[in-house]
Design a protein around this motif. Structure first.
Motif, mmCIF file in Angstrom:
data_model
loop_
_atom_site.group_PDB
_atom_site.id
_atom_site.type_symbol
_atom_site.label_atom_id
_atom_site.label_comp_id
_atom_site.label_asym_id
_atom_site.label_seq_id
_atom_site.Cartn_x
_atom_site.Cartn_y
_atom_site.Cartn_z
ATOM 1 N N VAL A 1 40.718 41.852 48.666
ATOM 2 C CA VAL A 1 40.227 42.791 47.654
ATOM 3 C C VAL A 1 40.691 44.215 47.934
ATOM 4 O O VAL A 1 40.210 45.158 47.317
ATOM 5 C CB VAL A 1 38.681 42.760 47.547
ATOM 6 N N SER A 2 41.640 44.361 48.848
ATOM 7 C CA SER A 2 42.149 45.696 49.141
ATOM 8 C C SER A 2 42.778 46.293 47.894
ATOM 9 O O SER A 2 43.570 45.649 47.218
ATOM 10 C CB SER A 2 43.212 45.608 50.241
ATOM 11 N N SER A 3 42.408 47.505 47.592
ATOM 12 C CA SER A 3 43.020 48.144 46.428
ATOM 13 C C SER A 3 43.914 49.285 46.872
ATOM 14 O O SER A 3 44.460 49.998 46.065
ATOM 15 C CB SER A 3 41.931 48.647 45.477
ATOM 16 N N GLY A 4 44.052 49.447 48.168
ATOM 17 C CA GLY A 4 44.867 50.557 48.673
ATOM 18 C C GLY A 4 46.313 50.174 48.892
ATOM 19 O O GLY A 4 47.178 51.021 48.931
ATOM 20 N N ARG A 5 46.558 48.854 49.013
ATOM 21 C CA ARG A 5 47.896 48.315 49.240
ATOM 22 C C ARG A 5 48.658 49.074 50.317
ATOM 23 O O ARG A 5 48.387 48.830 51.481
ATOM 24 C CB ARG A 5 48.682 48.242 47.919
ATOM 25 N N LYS B 1 38.201 37.990 42.595
ATOM 26 C CA LYS B 1 38.827 39.219 42.098
ATOM 27 C C LYS B 1 39.879 39.740 43.069
ATOM 28 O O LYS B 1 39.913 40.929 43.404
ATOM 29 C CB LYS B 1 37.770 40.282 41.830
ATOM 30 N N ALA B 2 40.722 38.834 43.544
ATOM 31 C CA ALA B 2 41.801 39.247 44.443
ATOM 32 C C ALA B 2 42.688 40.246 43.721
ATOM 33 O O ALA B 2 43.052 40.033 42.568
ATOM 34 C CB ALA B 2 42.613 38.028 44.868
ATOM 35 N N SER B 3 43.025 41.329 44.420
ATOM 36 C CA SER B 3 43.805 42.375 43.754
ATOM 37 C C SER B 3 45.228 41.898 43.446
ATOM 38 O O SER B 3 45.908 42.470 42.609
ATOM 39 C CB SER B 3 43.835 43.630 44.614
ATOM 40 N N ARG C 1 46.024 38.680 42.474
ATOM 41 C CA ARG C 1 45.983 37.355 41.853
ATOM 42 C C ARG C 1 47.190 37.115 40.948
ATOM 43 O O ARG C 1 47.767 36.024 40.933
ATOM 44 C CB ARG C 1 44.680 37.140 41.091
#
Lengths: 523, 317
Positions: A59-63, A136-138, A140
């Motif tokens: 779920v990391s949204s920072g990549r 909700k995998a970032s 997906r």
């Protein structure tokens, strides 16, 4: 009398500070004896600018930003070498059996930090968890082509795809490939975001959210060092969050930090001349670009967008913003990437032609437009330059300042007119680099751009495995983007890190994420 | 006195309630929400909608506020939206740092400013007074951010005496803690000292011109008794008032100072949480700050009585 008093005050001030300071101050003069043999042990103090978004890669949204930490805690199924080629990671070997079947042979004797075995069941569990929309995998969208994950034997996994996909290896070399302990996921549930358990060279010790994280050596790590003993060399690793560049740099100079990320170009010269500090250039860049809302008049007209592309003086950005360290490329593809093509259509700086195009589109006197940007550097400088450059062709830009979320919110609803943002490159697979911003269904398609031709070629590029054929397709896609100009590429700004010269064996992955597995500190 | 303190403490309730309503409304009005922060760069519309409803952000604002308030009244401050860290834990981690920083800053500023202010008043227009005036102008004018960087350059990079950033709890290692806190506390304390010094000087000057001081001197009292016992006590009342009124500014200064010295305090977390629209954290931290300010004011009321026994809260109408 007066002199005496002033002297007294200064003396008092200095002695108070000295008293506080001298108690136990480390002898900075401990000159490092040049040692070629690897020095095991010790700790590394690093700092990164951005707060990590999550410790769960799913779920990391920072990549790009989260990779500094992720790479130490977790490992990906597939790795990428510095030239962008796929190499074994947790997967020892892979085979594209047919267009829709991928066989993965896993490395044996790998254990998660909680003692659980890394095996085919674990891979199946992790991938299926990410494929479940509830998670909700970032990423997906990157692995949605996977239909099923089958366990062939304890160390062999078979991926059955819905469609042929050459991009799937790239996904497994990125966030989707980070392996998390299934037993930890079951144990912590949603709280896995603050209890990371991977197979990486370092284990989680403690963290203060938004301030620092401390990792310690994973004693049962599966890769051996040059001295024949298990990696990593370092015992402890502390990563602090320090958003301000000058604060980070001054801490590096004082010895409080050993490694920092994203050095501003203005500081490069000073660092290159330093006796104790080293500048590390990574293979990653940021592509700064203007995004044009193609659903709004007059930006919906292709001529207007092309006029803007001609009206910006890209060399000026390189000079002013990047202090000469940037480069101008025709698109968001970097020169070292295998699908780079020098013959892609390019826009020069041509005010007359831009004015002619504007006149042709029915705007001989230009128009008024809102320029939105995220309040940070160098965006602030860039947007001001954009404003002054556009003025020369009669386009009157009004600057609107946003914070990051507000900017995303505005563009998500396609309420912006012209915006400024950047794309971190490279992505592991070209498909990802093109899809997210330009495909009709791209998650970050802020401009509203939709081209059937573009989408078709893009889809075909994914289902093609032959490299040369793919390369030709990406050239064509870049030409379409240049012609349609939903986004205008300004310049590439390479990312630099800095560290003490004592730090040895430090590497970065192609996206600039730190790799500290082989790092050690000279005595 | 006791009833006065009790009444003051009761006043805290409506103040906090009002602050919480205004705060909640402001956070909700900001463009972009926590769901967007959670989803980050790759925004997928379905996931965004799903996240929003999971977080309850699709409900009307008054329902969300009532829900939050209900839980807080039961002692449940909730969890940070993104990191899922319990808010209580965040407060326990962060608050001691900022409280220590603020107290040390006040201490440093008092030690520097009160004697300096007194001497400046006693030697009015002397060289000492002029130097004092210049130093205090520097203190007021110099932004804490710059001051902090200069201190690091001098004491860490050049002299190597103090660590440039980091934090160790006082309970774990008091000496190390002091070394880490010295520069940040001085950064805030120096700016604050300038204000207090000027206040001390001017109220001391005013008091020294009062008739009872003339009377005291006429009685033949020693000058030191006149100054320390008669003048200073009275002069300190406005000084204490200034300190209490500047509490908000002190905590505001802590935000910047915590950034420069990378201290894990409340200020930095507050800014980060506002950027991430993490409303459970923002609400809790700002309410606690408000509580600190109100409690300080109550404490100052008590200090008034100690300094000047003529002020008695039990007698007031």
């Amino acid at each position: 009398m007066l002199k005496k008093r002033i002297a007294w005050v200064i003396f008092l001030f200095i002695s108070v500070v000295f008293l506080i300071g001298s108690s136990g101050s480390e002898s900075a003069a401990a000159a490092a004896s040049q040692q070629i043999a690897i020095n095991r042990g010790g700790s590394l103090n690093a700092a990164q600018a951005a707060k990590w978004s999550s410790l769960d890669p799913t779920v990391s949204s920072g990549r790009a930003n989260d990779k500094f930490i992720m790479n130490q805690l977790y490992e990906t199924l597939i790795d990428v070498d510095s030239s962008g080629k796929y190499i074994p990671g947790l997967v020892e070997a892979w085979e594209v059996k047919d267009d829709k079947t991928l066989i993965l042979k896993l490395k044996k004797n790998v254990k998660f930090h909680d003692g659980a075995d890394f095996n085919a069941e674990a891979v199946k569990f992790v991938l299926e968890r990410a494929l479940n929309p509830e998670t909700k995998a970032s990423f997906r969208a990157e692995i949605e082509d996977i239909r099923t994950v089958e366990v062939v034997d304890p160390y062999t996994v078979k991926l059955i795809l819905k469609n042929p996909s050459s991009a799937i290896l790239g996904a497994l070399a990125n966030y989707a490939g980070y392996m998390i302990s299934p037993t930890a996921i079951q144990k912590y549930g949603k709280d896995i975001v603050r209890n990371p358990v991977g197979t990486g060279p370092f284990k989680f010790k403690e963290a203060v959210e938004g301030d620092h994280i401390t990792l310690v050596r994973n004693d049962s790590y599966h890769i051996k060092g040059k001295d024949g003993k298990a990696l990593p060399y370092l015992d402890e690793l502390s990563i602090k969050i320090i958003p301000d560049d000058s604060v980070k740099l001054v801490n590096l100079k004082s010895g409080g930090l050993d490694l920092i990320d994203s050095v501003q170009t203005i500081n490069i010269q000073g660092l290159s001349a330093s006796k104790d500090l080293a500048l590390v250039s990574t293979s990653a860049s940021r592509v700064f670009k203007m995004i044009l809302n193609v659903t709004k008049e007059p930006l919906s007209k292709k001529e207007v967008r092309q006029a803007i592309a001609l009206a910006v003086d890209r060399e000026e950005f390189v000079k002013v913003v990047a202090n000469g360290y940037g480069t101008v490329e025709p698109s968001m593809v970097m020169k070292p990437q295998w699908f780079y093509s020098p013959s892609v259509k390019k826009y020069g700086y041509d005010i007359q032609k831009a004015k002619a195009l504007l006149a042709k589109a029915g705007y001989p006197n230009g128009f008024k437009v809102k320029l939105s940007f995220t309040s940070r550097e160098p965006d602030k400088t860039i947007i001001q330059l954009v404003q002054s450059q556009l003025k020369k062709v009669g386009i009157d830009g009004e600057i609107e300042t946003y914070d990051r979320l507000a900017f995303n919110n505005t563009w998500n609803k396609r309420e912006g007119e012209i915006g400024l943002n950047f794309l971190p490159v490279p992505k592991p697979d070209p498909y990802m680099q093109f899809q997210i911003f330009f495909a009709t269904k791209g998650n970050n398609n802020f401009t509203g751009y939709s081209s059937q031709k573009f989408d078709d070629i893009l889809d075909k590029s994914k289902s093609t495995y032959a490299v040369e054929k793919r390369k030709a397709m990406y050239k064509e896609l870049q030409d379409i983007l240049a012609e349609d100009s939903p986004e205008i590429f300004l310049f590439h700004l390479p990312l630099f890190e800095a560290c003490t010269k004592k730090l040895q064996g430090f590497r970065t992955d192609p996206e600039g994420g730190w790799l500290l597995r082989d790092a050690w500190m000279q005595k | 006195m006791v009833s006065h303190i009790a009444r003051k403490l009761l006043e805290v309730i409506p103040i906090l309630l009002l602050v919480s309503i205004i705060l909640f409304a402001i956070i909700s009005m900001l463009p972009g929400d926590a769901a967007l922060a959670v989803m980050g760069e790759s925004i997928n519309q379905e996931d965004l909608v799903r996240t929003r409803s999971e977080l309850g952000l699709d409900r009307p604002i008054y329902v969300r506020y009532a829900d939050w308030l209900g839980k807080v009244l039961q002692g449940d401050l909730g969890r940070a939206i993104k990191s899922r860290q319990p808010v209580k834990e965040i407060i326990m981690q962060r608050l001691p740092v900022t409280v220590e920083l603020t107290l040390l800053a006040i201490l440093i500023s008092m030690v520097l400013a009160v004697p300096a202010g007194i001497f400046a008043a006693l030697r009015r227009n002397s060289a000492w007074d002029v130097v004092n005036g210049i130093v205090s102008m520097i203190g007021i004018a110099m932004p804490p951010f710059w001051m902090g960087i200069l201190l690091i350059l001098f004491f860490s990079v050049w002299a190597g005496w103090l660590p440039s950033s980091g934090y160790v709890s006082f309970l774990k290692d008091p000496l190390k803690n002091m070394r880490y806190m010295a520069m940040p506390a001085f950064t805030i304390g120096f700016a604050f000292a300038a204000t207090i010094m000027r206040q001390t000087r001017s109220s001391m000057l005013e008091v020294l011109g009062e008739e009872y001081i003339v009377t005291a001197r006429a009685k033949g009292l020693r000058e030191s008794i006149v100054i320390w016992k008669h003048a200073l006590r009275n002069a300190l009342i406005p000084v204490v008032t200034v300190i209490s009124m500047q509490m908000g500014r002190l905590i505001g200064g802590a935000v910047v100072t915590e950034t420069v010295f990378a201290l894990p305090g409340v200020g930095r977390e507050m800014v980060d949480s506002i950027i991430a629209r993490d409303y459970p954290v923002v609400m809790a931290l700002i309410l606690i700050t408000a509580l600190c300010v109100v409690l300080t004011n109550t404490l100052v009321d008590i200090i008034y009585v100690v300094i000047d026994p003529r002020i008695s809260h039990s007698k007031e109408s």
